[in-house]
Design an enzyme around this catalytic site. Structure first.
Site, short mmCIF file in Angstrom:
data_model
loop_
_atom_site.label_atom_id
_atom_site.label_comp_id
_atom_site.label_asym_id
_atom_site.label_seq_id
_atom_site.Cartn_x
_atom_site.Cartn_y
_atom_site.Cartn_z
N ALA A 119 35.43 37.38 0.16
CA ALA A 119 36.58 38.14 -0.34
C ALA A 119 36.50 39.53 0.29
O ALA A 119 36.48 40.54 -0.40
CB ALA A 119 36.56 38.22 -1.86
N LYS A 178 49.11 31.70 11.87
CA LYS A 178 47.90 31.14 11.22
C LYS A 178 48.24 30.70 9.80
O LYS A 178 48.64 31.52 8.97
CB LYS A 178 46.77 32.16 11.22
CG LYS A 178 45.45 31.59 10.68
CD LYS A 178 44.27 32.50 10.99
CE LYS A 178 42.97 31.94 10.42
NZ LYS A 178 41.81 32.77 10.77
N ASN A 186 44.62 39.21 16.07
CA ASN A 186 44.92 38.71 14.72
C ASN A 186 45.51 39.83 13.88
O ASN A 186 44.90 40.89 13.73
CB ASN A 186 43.63 38.16 14.08
CG ASN A 186 43.90 37.50 12.75
OD1 ASN A 186 44.18 38.16 11.76
ND2 ASN A 186 43.80 36.19 12.70
N GLY A 221 34.21 29.70 13.32
CA GLY A 221 34.15 30.88 12.44
C GLY A 221 32.79 31.06 11.80
O GLY A 221 31.87 31.64 12.38
N THR A 239 40.98 29.91 5.12
CA THR A 239 40.03 29.46 4.09
C THR A 239 40.74 28.88 2.88
O THR A 239 41.89 29.20 2.59
CB THR A 239 39.16 30.63 3.63
OG1 THR A 239 40.01 31.70 3.21
CG2 THR A 239 38.26 31.12 4.74
N GLY A 278 38.06 25.29 10.96
CA GLY A 278 37.63 25.00 9.60
C GLY A 278 36.35 24.20 9.65
O GLY A 278 36.39 22.97 9.75
N LEU A 297 40.27 42.08 4.32
CA LEU A 297 40.87 42.69 5.52
C LEU A 297 40.39 44.11 5.80
O LEU A 297 41.17 44.98 6.18
CB LEU A 297 42.41 42.67 5.42
CG LEU A 297 43.06 41.28 5.48
CD1 LEU A 297 44.57 41.41 5.24
CD2 LEU A 297 42.80 40.60 6.82
N CYS A 352 45.92 35.08 4.54
CA CYS A 352 44.71 35.69 3.98
C CYS A 352 44.73 35.58 2.46
O CYS A 352 45.64 36.10 1.82
CB CYS A 352 44.58 37.16 4.37
SG CYS A 352 43.09 37.89 3.64
#
Lengths: 243, 303
Positions: B70, B166, B100, B266, B194, B244, B73, B131
């Site tokens: 969490a 995305k 991004n 990732g 996610t 993923g 950003l 996000c």
């Protein structure tokens, strides 16, 4: 930072719930006390960070407290087992503060990184005062090793079963110090900064994703903006933290 | 000899491996470990118009086979990215980078995209409408076909470079969102971001993360990602970047067979900083084992 594989040489209980693990392997990435390593353990997806206790060419060691499933698993690891490790992480303690009488203050699992720091400061001819805090007498470790370095050591226990009753904070004498280096529970570090009228630095702990600055998982907000505990830290001056 | 090269929205990649946004910063942490030019590309840290400090700590939790984040950003803001990060990146990375971007309004997405579209180093814009770790932005745009379409339309109009949207997996019908983006001119899609998750701290009996929820990533979500790439491949004609839980050369091939033109790696970078070079080292051998000569030929091969 360096990724390498270390081999366990021995893994020994040194106090209640406290173990020392010695490794052989490449340790050249460590340059300062207070740096840490990030161990890959079979039982977790993410690595687990530990401060380096001591190192020499071809060897290194950590002291860990059994707190959960990962550290319980670690107590079962046998000599000869190999662990994937990222080492030489973080900034480490300052060795060039110019302080003549540094105070080292450690609480429980925060004590190990102070040992190497004490050795280096004592080696510089500083008069080192060490204050250590534990839960009880059976949890005490490293006190004799600090004394062997020539430091003036005082101990406190929460239950009063050895030394003074209280935390490491109750065992130190600020009038005899001109700089502090501390590692331990956050509440203790904040109380220290509130009480000590001298400059100093603290080593912080935070949950980490990577340990090398990529994920922004361990950020702490400071007077210099957001800083990564794993990269700009774990050691921060009290001024930077505003504590 | 096997051929790893692929073409993503008109840009040639020497291989399909792209390090995923949020696990790779602006490249510097990894540039001190290996030559970034080995990568097909990487997608830099999600960038917003204003600098963001991110969410309170702790920001990380985990589960068997994965992690929750969490972060929220945290980034230095688009102006500092352009004035400091991109020049620093130019010294260690000579390929087009994926930019991004995240926003809290359509106007914000447009402004950031315009600024980054004008940067020579930027090859693609990866517009993050997924996000899960911010309020009032991000995923709010990615969970509704109308909002996803509106962001795509607005950004597509102002950008010369390929626009990749995305997508969030936290939706009822990801194919519907994918079609909405394609209809408004998206050049490509990347998925999945996610999955929303939660862990408690049993000592406090409260959520472990102060943000309450976190985004689940890592090998635990790999089958979900494969399923969604499979579904989206059947719904659209534009290229898909699959991501993923990828952590091996075999995973790359499986993801491409499901419909991905390129892939992103990732969380694997966080537990093994050499994850991307390790996968690249293994790919030729694994391709040979499965009789694959050209990687670009296998996209969607499982359908």
């Amino acid at each position: 930072m360096k990724q390498t594989v270390w081999t366990i040489q021995d893994n020994t209980r040194i106090a209640r719930d406290t173990w020392r693990m010695r490794f052989s392997g490449d340790s050249e990435a460590f340059i300062k006390p207070g740096q840490f390593l990030n161990l890959s353990l079979d039982v977790y997806y993410l690595r687990r960070p530990f401060s380096v206790f001591d190192w020499a060419p071809g060897q290194a060691s950590i002291i860990y407290k059994v707190l959960g499933r990962g550290t319980e698993h670690m107590t079962c690891l046998q000599p000869g087992a190999r662990l994937d490790v990222l080492c030489g992480l973080g900034n480490g303690f300052s060795l060039d503060t110019g302080a003549r009488r540094p105070l080292l203050l450690g609480g429980g699992a925060g004590i190990p990184p102070l040992y190497r720091l004490c050795r280096e400061l004592a080696g510089q001819g500083r008069l080192v005062q060490v204050a250590l805090g534990f839960g009880g007498a059976d949890e005490i470790f490293l006190a004799e090793e600090f004394r062997a370095l020539g430091a003036q050591v005082s101990v406190a226990t929460m239950d009063g079963s050895a030394g003074l009753r209280g935390t490491a904070l109750d065992a130190c004498d600020f009038t005899q110090a001109d700089f502090f280096h501390a590692c331990g529970p956050t509440a203790m570090l904040k109380a220290l900064c509130a009480q000590a009228g001298i400059p100093g630095e603290v080593s912080l702990e935070e949950r980490m994703g990577c340990g090398f600055g990529a994920c922004m998982g361990c950020t702490v907000i400071t007077r210099q903006g957001p800083q990564r505990v794993c990269k700009e830290g774990p050691v921060f001056s009290r001024e930077v933290l505003g504590w | 000899m096997v051929d790893l090269s692929v073409t993503l929205c008109g840009i040639e990649l020497t291989n399909p491996l792209i390090a995923a946004s949020g696990t790779f910063g602006f490249g510097q942490e990894y540039a001190s470990l290996y030559d970034l030019n080995q990568l097909g590309s990487f997608s830099f840290k999600g960038t917003t118009l204003e600098p963001r400090e991110g969410n309170p700590a702790p920001r990380i939790a985990e589960c068997p086979g994965g992690m929750l984040n969490a972060v929220g950003l945290q980034n230095p803001g688009v102006h500092k990215v352009i004035s400091e990060e991109l020049p620093a990146l130019a010294r260690v990375f000579g390929k087009p980078v994926m930019a991004n971007v995240s926003g809290f309004s359509i106007a914000e997405y447009v402004e950031i995209c315009q600024l980054l579209d004008a940067q020579e180093q930027v090859g693609w814009l990866e517009v993050n409408i997924s996000c899960p770790n911010v309020h009032g932005g991000g995923m709010a745009f990615g969970s509704d076909p109308g909002a996803a379409a509106a962001v795509t339309r607005a950004v597509r109009r102002v950008c010369k470079k390929p626009v990749i949207i995305k997508l969030s997996p936290n939706v009822g019908d990801i194919a519907q969102i994918a079609r909405a983006c394609e209809d408004e001119g998206a050049d490509g899609l990347s998925l999945i971001n996610t999955l929303l998750g939660l862990r408690l701290n049993l000592k406090t009996k409260k959520p472990l993360l102060p943000f309450v929820t976190g985004g689940l990533s890592g090998p635990a979500i790999f089958p979900v990602a494969l399923r969604m790439v499979w579904q989206v491949y059947r719904a659209v004609r534009i290229p898909i970047i699959g991501m993923g839980g990828i952590q091996s050369a075999e995973d790359v091939i499986e993801m491409m067979l499901c419909g991905a033109t390129a892939v992103q790696v990732g969380s694997a970078n966080l537990v093994n900083p050499y994850a991307c070079p390790d996968i690249l080292r293994d790919l030729p051998r694994v391709m040979a084992r499965y009789n694959i000569k050209n990687l670009r030929d296998i996209t969607g091969g499982a359908h």
